[in-house]
Design a protein around this motif. Structure first.
Motif, short mmCIF file in Angstrom:
data_model
loop_
_atom_site.label_atom_id
_atom_site.label_comp_id
_atom_site.label_asym_id
_atom_site.label_seq_id
_atom_site.Cartn_x
_atom_site.Cartn_y
_atom_site.Cartn_z
N GLY A 246 -5.14 7.71 -3.12
CA GLY A 246 -4.73 7.51 -4.51
C GLY A 246 -3.97 6.20 -4.69
O GLY A 246 -4.13 5.52 -5.70
N ALA A 247 -3.18 5.84 -3.69
CA ALA A 247 -2.41 4.59 -3.77
C ALA A 247 -3.33 3.38 -3.72
O ALA A 247 -3.06 2.36 -4.37
CB ALA A 247 -1.38 4.53 -2.64
N ILE A 248 -4.42 3.47 -2.97
CA ILE A 248 -5.38 2.36 -2.94
C ILE A 248 -6.12 2.26 -4.28
O ILE A 248 -6.33 1.17 -4.81
CB ILE A 248 -6.36 2.50 -1.75
CG1 ILE A 248 -5.59 2.28 -0.43
CG2 ILE A 248 -7.52 1.51 -1.87
CD1 ILE A 248 -6.42 2.40 0.82
N VAL A 249 -6.49 3.41 -4.84
CA VAL A 249 -7.12 3.40 -6.17
C VAL A 249 -6.17 2.79 -7.19
O VAL A 249 -6.56 1.94 -8.01
CB VAL A 249 -7.53 4.83 -6.59
CG1 VAL A 249 -8.08 4.83 -8.02
CG2 VAL A 249 -8.57 5.39 -5.63
N ALA A 250 -4.90 3.21 -7.13
CA ALA A 250 -3.90 2.67 -8.06
C ALA A 250 -3.76 1.16 -7.88
O ALA A 250 -3.60 0.42 -8.86
CB ALA A 250 -2.56 3.36 -7.83
N SER A 251 -3.85 0.69 -6.62
CA SER A 251 -3.73 -0.74 -6.34
C SER A 251 -4.85 -1.52 -7.01
O SER A 251 -4.66 -2.64 -7.47
CB SER A 251 -3.76 -0.99 -4.84
OG SER A 251 -2.71 -0.29 -4.20
#
Lengths: 112, 141
Positions: A60-65
């Motif tokens: 999720g953090a990579i998607v958010a990035s």
């Protein structure tokens, strides 16, 4: 800080230096990515070769990035280790990102 | 003797990371490795993250216990907590997440139960005496 970044041939390369992107670091990761990718060339390649473990929070953090980049910029992923690659495939996130087996493959001139 | 063990840790993100590492190290000492161990580690991380983020949300921080036993049917993990029960006393379905969306609408969560269900052979859940008990089976030898 678990990231280092540099610009090479008009590509921003962000290297993850931590071996895990999990719930304990997901928020920090997203913030570090925001700082590392503020400004710079349109293409960002995230080098994940050091990462041995990712969970859904890290994913999720990579998607958010990617979402926090401006609309004209793109985020590609390189050097996924087997466990990381598996998470992207099981969640079908491999259809959202371009995945390259290594950083050098990501930086190679496009074929054809 | 049947290899088995029990680990307990606080339901906080930091303690969970250490607790999961301890379970993984114990399983490795029993000979589990490679992809099967990586799968167990991921499932355990998802289960414990759910407990930290959902079951104990708005409550006094509690404990999580993880018991493991290797048997004829593979590896069985039993995870217990005193947090809130699952909605309708049943586990989330873990449906595939819709990704055919514009970039700014892409989901940043909702993948946990998909991973748990894809990487386990069997799942069962009971709520009893104020405890959640989740049992997960992995086909490993």
């Amino acid at each position: 800080m678990c990231l280092s970044s540099r610009i090479e041939d008009e590509v921003m390369i962000v290297t993850v230096t931590a071996d895990r992107i999990d719930a304990a670091v997901a928020i920090q990761f997203k913030e570090d990515m925001r700082n590392a990718t503020a400004g710079g060339p349109p293409r960002v390649v995230l080098d994940l070769a050091a990462v041995q473990f990712i969970d859904s929070s890290g994913l999720g953090a990579i998607v958010a990035s990617m979402k926090q980049l401006s609309a004209l910029r793109r985020l590609d992923l390189a050097g996924l280790t087997p466990a990381v690659d598996k998470v992207f495939r099981l969640t079908r996130m491999d259809t959202v990102f371009r995945l390259f087996p290594s950083l050098s493959a990501a930086l190679a001139p496009e074929q054809g | 003797m049947t290899p088995r063990g029990l680990h307990r840790f606080a339901a906080s993100t930091e303690a969970a990371r250490d607790g999961i590492e301890q379970v993984v190290n114990a399983l490795r000492q029993h000979g589990l490795g490679g992809t099967p161990l990586a799968d167990v580690e991921l499932v355990l991380a998802e289960v414990v993250n759910n407990i930290v983020e959902h079951a104990y949300r708005g409550r006094e921080p509690g404990l999580v216990s993880v018991a493991y036993v290797f048997g004829a049917s593979g590896l069985i993990l039993t995870v217990r907590d005193r947090g809130a029960p699952f909605t309708a006393n049943s586990l989330p379905a873990g449906h595939a997440v819709d990704l055919a969306l514009p970039r700014h609408q892409l989901p940043e969560g909702g993948f946990g139960w998909l991973l748990i269900r894809r990487l386990t052979s069997d799942l069962s859940y009971v709520r009893r005496n104020g405890f959640n008990r989740l049992r997960l089976r992995f086909d490993v030898s």
